[in-house]
Design an enzyme around this catalytic site. Structure first.
Site, PDB file in Angstrom:
ATOM      1  CE  LYS A 198      -3.577   2.408   2.584  1.00  0.00           C
ATOM      2  NZ  LYS A 198      -4.571   2.315   3.659  1.00  0.00           N
ATOM      3  CE  LYS A 251      -6.015   1.988  -0.535  1.00  0.00           C
ATOM      4  NZ  LYS A 251      -6.515   2.024   0.795  1.00  0.00           N
TER       5      LYS A 251
END
Ligand code: PBG
Length: 327
Positions: A198, A251
């Site tokens: 992330k 992400k």
């Protein structure tokens, strides 16, 4: 000329036969925002998405399920009064998320209910972890005390009936700790979808508006990854897999297709990608201005993410795309 690649494109039927990638409603996880109120609210920073009441959530998830979207992930907007430095509301068994999980599992037992594990909606500082102010005024995000809090939160979600818990906080060691906590309490069958790679991304801006969860001070760069790094994503994925993650995530998705492709090659477990709020909004706003065909670009963006190697995709388009695919 003996070789004419265009022969494989000459009709819709042949194009469909030779298509290497396909999108299906079953690939999608639908992120849904929820709040305490009894009315569904529009979200200024995310047109086309809503903050759902409990009734609205059941209706929206039910409609998505009927279209073939079998999984949702919940993000709570927590009232200011419930936000504390210790984020204790995150494991209140009567809190918004556990209540919504119980209601969803009762109304739609076959729906896969995923919960987000991180402290930012609950913590008065708006950080994913517990914060300690340093003598020079800077903030330190504490790793190990946060992991203990995340374990409490994950256990609370499991007790409410979550099928999958999804740590999005990027603390070190949290997957192993959560796995141990869940197993000790008898929740061996609750899965972990880890946000492994992330990135500290500006594409999350609209989401933080939806939850009013932006950090009060500082940024998330000491825990979320540097957009400059790719090898580090492989390291994070390897650690999370070793710690017991059942699925890993990259992400954002669209600007990180190279990471998705490399992660897909580095592991045998399922790889998810999150088409985040900023990606969604760039398509929506350009479409609203009439500059692009929103439906076509949304489908193409998701096809690109799938082609790069994502097995599952979190997207605010989940329900709409499922409807388009069914047309
Ligand atoms: C926080 C969290 C964020 C998103 C999902 N979980 C924001 C952040 O890390 O600041 C972003 C999702 C999106 O932008 O759509 N734990």
């Amino acid at each position: 000329m003996h070789i004419r690649p265009r022969r494989n494109r000459k009709s819709a039927a042949i194009r469909a036969l030779v298509a290497e990638t396909s999108l299906s409603a079953a690939d999608f996880i639908y992120p849904l925002f929820i709040h305490e109120g009894s009315e569904d609210q529009d979200i200024d920073s995310m047109p086309g998405c809503k903050r759902w009441s409990l009734d609205g959530l059941l209706k929206e998830a039910g409609e998505a399920f009927a279209l073939g979207v079998k999984a949702v992930v919940l993000f709570p907007a927590i009232g200011d009064k419930l936000k504390t430095p210790g984020a204790e509301e995150a494991w209140n068994p009567e809190g918004l998320v556990p209540t919504a999980v119980r209601a969803l599992k009762e109304a739609i037992p076959d729906l896969c209910v995923i919960t987000d594990v991180a402290l930012d909606p609950y913590n008065s500082e708006g950080h994913d972890g517990l914060v300690e102010k340093q003598s020079d005024g800077s903030l330190k995000i504490l790793n190990d005390p946060t992991v203990l809090a995340l374990c409490e939160q994950a256990l609370c979600h499991a007790e409410a009936g979550a099928d999958i818990v999804s740590p999005s906080d990027m603390m070190d060691g949290r997957v192993a700790a959560i796995r141990g906590e869940l197993d000790d309490a008898g929740y061996q069958d609750v899965s972990i979808l880890s946000y492994s790679a992330k990135y500290a991304s500006a594409y999350y801006g609209p989401f933080r508006g939806a939850l009013d969860s932006a950090p009060k001070a500082g940024d998330k760069k000491t825990y979320q990854m540097d957009p400059a790094n790719a090898r580090e994503a492989i390291r994070e994925v390897g650690l999370d897999e070793g710690e017991g993650a059942d699925m890993v995530m990259v992400k954002p998705a669209g600007p990180y297709l190279d990471i998705i492709a490399r992660v897909r090659e580095s592991t045998t477990i399922p790889v998810a990608a999150y088409q985040v709020s900023g990606e969604y909004l760039m398509i929506e706003s350009a479409a609203a201005s009439g500059w692009i065909d929103g439906k076509a670009v949304a489908l193409e963006s998701l096809m690109g993410i799938k082609r790069a190697g994502a097995d599952l995709i979190l997207t605010y388009y989940a329900k709409r795309v499922a409807g388009w695919l069914a047309e």
